[in-house]
Design an enzyme around this catalytic site. Structure first.
Site, PDB file in Angstrom:
ATOM      1  CG  HIS A   2      -1.900   1.068   1.313  1.00 38.57           C
ATOM      2  ND1 HIS A   2      -2.573   1.383   2.476  1.00 38.57           N
ATOM      3  CD2 HIS A   2      -2.334   1.946   0.381  1.00 38.57           C
ATOM      4  CE1 HIS A   2      -3.386   2.412   2.239  1.00 38.57           C
ATOM      5  NE2 HIS A   2      -3.256   2.767   0.988  1.00 38.57           N
TER       6      HIS A   2
ATOM      7  CD  GLU B  41      -5.546   5.109   2.580  1.00 37.44           C
ATOM      8  OE1 GLU B  41      -6.348   4.419   1.915  1.00 37.44           O
ATOM      9  OE2 GLU B  41      -4.388   5.368   2.180  1.00 37.44           O
TER      10      GLU B  41
ATOM     11  CD  GLU C 216      -2.291   2.553  -3.928  1.00 35.57           C
ATOM     12  OE1 GLU C 216      -2.699   3.735  -4.024  1.00 35.57           O
ATOM     13  OE2 GLU C 216      -2.784   1.719  -3.148  1.00 35.57           O
ATOM     14  CG  HIS C 217      -0.095   6.014  -0.912  1.00 32.56           C
ATOM     15  ND1 HIS C 217      -0.738   7.142  -0.455  1.00 32.56           N
ATOM     16  CD2 HIS C 217      -0.997   5.006  -0.817  1.00 32.56           C
ATOM     17  CE1 HIS C 217      -1.976   6.828  -0.095  1.00 32.56           C
ATOM     18  NE2 HIS C 217      -2.159   5.541  -0.289  1.00 32.56           N
TER      19      HIS C 217
END
Length: 1025
Positions: free
Chosen positions: A102, A203, A105-106
């Site tokens: 994750h 998040e 991905e950012h």
């Protein structure tokens, strides 16, 4: 974006067959015909064609290829749709919960070799006319999709995406910003305490503030304890700070390789062009490796397991004493078996969908809980699928009873099977889904095939839906007990099942905060003085990098001149049927008919307003005419694509204190079912069964539970609605219908022991709303079917004529607007005018059990037709991209934030934000920035591109002409607004910022949803709820 696949795929399961067939796009040969000319074995730009298959159900041709040198897999879906899509996905199988896929991905989206500027992803949002751009981390793959209707734009975006995933910079600074870092709370003050910061860190704290998400994550981790599914791929907040920058780079090297990649393209652009660009810009630079990312099968348990987890109590739960969840989850077969997956998906719907299903009857109707558990039904997002069934909103003492009911219901299903009519209704649903045309069909396809293809299933086979239907019918014919045998095998005799319960713990938030504090202190204890100095210096470096004006000139961009100057006109015809105004719009709808009716609320007494949303949600679910609610649900599934009623509050395009209020009836059906669809509506108009008290109680509980669950995901929408509440009459009514006021009202209704007053209110509402006197209709269908539809509509309107009643309007001032501007004396929309409305400034704080805030400030400005409206639209987009994104997300660590313009209100918002009142200062700094005029022509042009990509996003045949029907905005008005958008200048932007947003000028409302806040409590200017 972290995608909890269960929720996402359950939504997609219902839209996965939609498509858009542009029959009117003239080409010498269509895209799908051209693609049929490829031959297996043919070599194109380093790829070899493996298979070419026509998929008539979805109007496309699928071409499957592999890349010769690296083994990368590729599927192209050629279809006459101008909204072209690209997606690349990698199998990402983490072995810990640090959130490495994750955070990666950012971070890959923060700059690459060819495009080294910071954050090319967010910058491209404003340099392109994309109709979609995002990235998702699922539990075992990461996917990067975009779509656009412009060929040049497609090449630009493809170049940026390829460079991002294969050649990212992965700078340490980007890892700190996006992943996690230790930093002084105030970066410029070395004596302020050290805290954890980072976009993904915040998040995921936000994600796990949602009890449904907490439960779904535990369920998956515990059902698959022996492989990648036992960890949190998005990142467990307390494990995220264990990830190092080195580990991140290592994960990229092994997983983001063409040999571990699957490419998908869709639309009417030529395949060769895509292959050539992908080969030249990326794949030619790699050799084949063995990525070794396969997910091994989960070893089967020899006996069932039980487990228990806790969560935070929900202040908005319909019944605070009943907040437990219990669910039984079963491990099923491998998802790469397409037919088995199709069968189990259908079987799951038969068992749980709608009031006729056995589990609904056994678990929901006895009112043991408020709704099914957050994870329910078939889930094909993991290598081996699962089926889950359970309840939320139940009492702890009912645990054994619920387990007993679940196993008894499974026995009953094996004994009795399913009615043939219910199976037909489901197959009818699939037929409608294949014919219905959505605008994001490419994205739906990419998501639909992602999981199975990720584990080497056949993506082309997945698209051949009618083959599965035929095979399914054959299997049932050969063995009438086919479905019961599956239930026995997969559920009753299955020892790999987990029973997971969850209960609220008053100290949950406190324990989470304490665990985070301990983690923090442990990290801090290990620091030397020079480490602390380094942290402070790095914090300042990051702040400096975030504050520096970015040079984005390396990125490709479209120009404003690439935008179409005019819009295509949508012809509509306005006439009457049975004395009621009707708008007819001829569209290529693939044999479907779309019906809408707008019913005015003008005669409704004020005391009934709060009940309208409940009325909308229950009116089609209570039974009607000769049908009880079960038979009604069955007929709706069998004969329509769904029937719904929703509230509508529409601000007038010329005056902020005028608005239209009503409810919208919507339904669709195949042409052959028109008479049945209208018969269902006339039964609802003529005789809805409001007296079914027990049925109403079930629907009320489910509605209240759904509202309470939705806040942690859509907190910014609730904050914006509350901030707008006191600024315009329409804002006030919208909050009543869809804001925190409605959430609290529904909680109150759910707590009532006697619903008789509610039933009386609903019956009164029906008399006012379902009155042909206050109604106008719209039909979208094919030219061939229009006259037949209009005849059926006439007879429907005759059937409901006795509901016609001249009623007095409640508000005195009504303004009439003609539906057809050429016929001023003809039928009209009746607007409420409150010219003496006094906007007032309010600051409201809702204390909720979340570790993050949702902040909003709204300012009253001007209506749609005002000359300044276009400038405010461009300003909102420019402020978001050029100022607020940096302040709120990059520096502030919120998941998102920005400004938007709509309904005459300029709204600032933040999403999953660690800050509260500081974010309000960021909004104000944004206004100062705009007033100072420190932006360039390039900034303005980028904002225009971004606004136009939204204005010009594709519209499906079902929705054409709706702007005009609902809000009276004609094509001429849209074209005029378009000209004003093109004309926006530096001068007009500075002027509107000064005129409407400046401190002395503005009338604003503020709202925050978030955790306990001492500063706000002590400040008397806030109202604390």
């Amino acid at each position: 974006m972290f995608r909890q696949t269960k929720a996402a795929l359950q939504k997609l399961r219902y839209l996965s067959f939609n498509g858009q067939q542009h029959t009117w796009r003239l080409k010498s040969t269509s895209a799908k015909e051209r693609a049929l000319q490829y031959q297996p074995g043919q070599k194109i730009h380093g790829f070899t064609v493996r298979e070419v298959a026509a998929v008539p159900d979805l109007f496309l041709t699928a071409v499957k290829l592999t890349h010769d040198k690296t083994g990368a897999q590729y599927v192209h879906a050629a279809r006459d749709d101008s909204n072209n899509l690209f997606s690349v996905q990698f199998r990402t199988t983490p072995m810990d919960s640090t959130g490495v896929p994750h955070i990666l991905e950012h971070t890959v989206l923060c700059g690459s070799e060819k495009y080294p500027c910071r954050d090319p992803f967010f910058k491209m949002l404003n340099r392109s006319l994309s109709t979609f751009m995002n990235a998702f981390t699922a539990s075992d793959y990461t996917m990067y999709p975009f779509s656009t209707q412009n060929g040049k734009d497609f090449q630009n975006l493809l170049s940026v995406y390829l460079d991002a995933v294969f050649f990212p910079c992965l700078r340490e600074q980007d890892f700190w910003q996006e992943g996690w870092r230790l930093e002084n709370e105030t970066p410029t003050d070395p004596n302020s305490p050290l805290v954890f910061k980072g976009v993904v860190f915040n998040e995921m704290k936000g994600v796990f503030s949602d009890n449904e998400r907490v439960y779904a994550q535990h369920l998956q981790n515990k059902l698959y304890p022996d492989n990648t599914y036992s960890v949190v791929s998005g990142g467990e907040p307390l494990a995220i700070p264990d990830l190092t920058w080195e580990q991140l780079k290592q994960f990229h090297t092994t997983h983001y390789h063409p040999s571990n990649a699957r490419f998908f393209t869709y639309g009417d652009l030529p395949l060769e062009q895509h292959l050539k660009q992908i080969e030249e810009e990326a794949l030619s630079k790699f050799e084949r490796i063995n990525p070794n990312t396969e997910v091994p099968s989960q070893p089967h348990w020899s006996r069932p397991r039980e487990d228990h987890v806790t969560c935070s109590p929900d202040a908005l739960a319909p019944d605070p004493a009943r907040q437990n969840t219990l669910c039984v989850s079963y491990l099923l077969g491998d998802i790469t078996d397409t037919f088995e997956g199709f069968t189990l998906g259908l079987l799951s719907s038969l068992m749980i969908s709608g009031p006729n299903s056995p589990f609904y009857k056994a678990l929901i109707e006895p009112k043991i809980g408020t709704d099914f558990s957050s994870v329910v039904g078939y889930d094909g997002s993991t290598k081996e699928a699962s089926f889950s069934i359970g309840l939320q909103g139940m009492a702890e003492e009912d645990t054994e009873r619920v387990k007993q009911i679940i196993s008894q219901t499974i026995d009953d299903i094996i004994e009795n099977g399913f009615e043939e009519e219910r199976i037909e209704a489901l197959l009818h649903k699939i037929e409608i889904q294949m014919k219905h045309q959505s605008t994001n069909f490419g994205l739906s396809l990419a998501s639909y095939i992602a999981s199975s293809w990720n584990h080497d299933g056949d993506p082309v086979e997945l698209l051949q839906i009618s083959d599965c239907v035929a095979k399914f019918r054959q299997a049932l014919k050969e063995n009438p007990h086919f479905l019961q045998d599956q239930v026995k095998h997969y559920l009753k005799d299955n020892t790999h099942r987990l029973t997971l319960s969850m209960s609220p713990d008053e100290a949950y938030m406190e324990k989470q905060a304490k665990a985070e504090e301990e983690k923090l202190q442990k990290k801090i204890k290990a620091l030397s003085d020079s480490d602390r100095k380094e942290i402070y210096d790095k914090g300042l470096e990051l702040l400096a990098a975030q504050s520096k004006t970015q040079d984005a000139s390396c990125l490709p961009a479209l120009k404003v001149s690439d935008i179409e100057p005019t819009i295509p006109i949508t012809p509509v015809q306005i006439s009457t049927a049975g004395g009621i105004p009707v708008q007819y719009c001829e569209q290529p709808t693939n044999g479907l008919v779309y019906f809408r009716a707008m019913c005015s609320l003008n005669t409704l007494p004020e005391d009934l307003k709060l009940y309208v949303p409940l009325f909308c949600s229950v009116i089609t679910q209570m039974g009607c005419g000769a049908l009880d609610y079960r038979q009604q649900a069955q007929q709706m599934d069998l004969r329509t694509g769904g029937m719904s009623v929703s509230t509508q509050v529409i601000t007038d395009s010329t005056h902020l204190d005028m608005y239209e209020q009503g409810v919208l009836l919507f339904s669709s059906c195949l042409e052959r079912n028109l008479p049945y669809m209208f018969q269902l509506w006339s039964d609802i108009f003529n005789s809805t069964h409001f007296d079914e008290v027990e049925r109403l109680r079930v629907l009320v509980m489910m509605a209240a539970q759904e509202l309470a669950n939705g806040i942690s995901d859509s907190g910014h929408m609730y904050a914006m609605a509350r901030a707008c509440r006191y600024l315009t009459p329409a804002g006030d009514l919208s909050e009543t219908f869809g804001g925190m006021e409605q959430v609290k009202f529904m909680k109150r209704i759910a707590e009532m022991s006697d619903l008789s007053q509610v039933i009386r209110a609903l019956a009164r509402i029906k008399k006012h709303l379902l009155n042909p006197d206050n109604m106008r209709c719209a039909i979208n269908t094919t030219p061939q079917k229009m006259s037949d539809t209009s005849a059926q509509l006439e007879s429907f309107l005759k059937d409901i004529a006795e509901n016609r009643k001249e009623r007095k309007t409640v508000r005195t001032t009504i303004v009439e607007r003609p539906l057809d501007l050429l016929d001023v004396s003809g039928p009209s929309r009746k607007l409420i005018s409150e010219l003496n409305f006094q906007p007032c400034q309010m600051k409201t704080f809702f204390q909720l059990p979340f570790p993050v805030n949702f902040v909003s400030e709204s300012i009253r400005t001007v209506p749609f037709s005002h000359e300044d409206y276009a400038s405010l639209c461009i300003l909102a987009r420019m402020m978001t991209a050029k100022f607020l994104h940096g302040e709120i997300r990059e520096k502030g660590g919120a998941y998102g934030g920005g400004a938007r313009m709509g309904g005459g209100l300029f709204c600032f918002y933040s999403y999953r934000d660690p800050n509260s009142t500081q974010t309000l200062s960021a909004f104000h700094k944004g206004v100062d920035w705009a007033k100072s005029g420190q932006f360039t022509q390039q900034d303005i042009d980028e904002a225009k591109l971004s606004v136009f990509s939204a204005v010009d996003s594709p519209v499906a045949p079902a929705h054409k002409g709706m702007g005009r029907f609902l809000s009276g905005v004609t094509d001429e008005m849209k074209q005029n607004h378009r000209a004003q958008l093109f004309a926006v200048s530096h001068k007009s932007l500075v002027e509107v910022a000064e005129r409407y947003l400046g401190v002395g000028q503005r009338t604003c409302g503020i709202a925050i949803l978030g955790p306990e806040n001492e500063t706000i409590k002590k400040d008397p200017s806030w109202i604390v709820k």
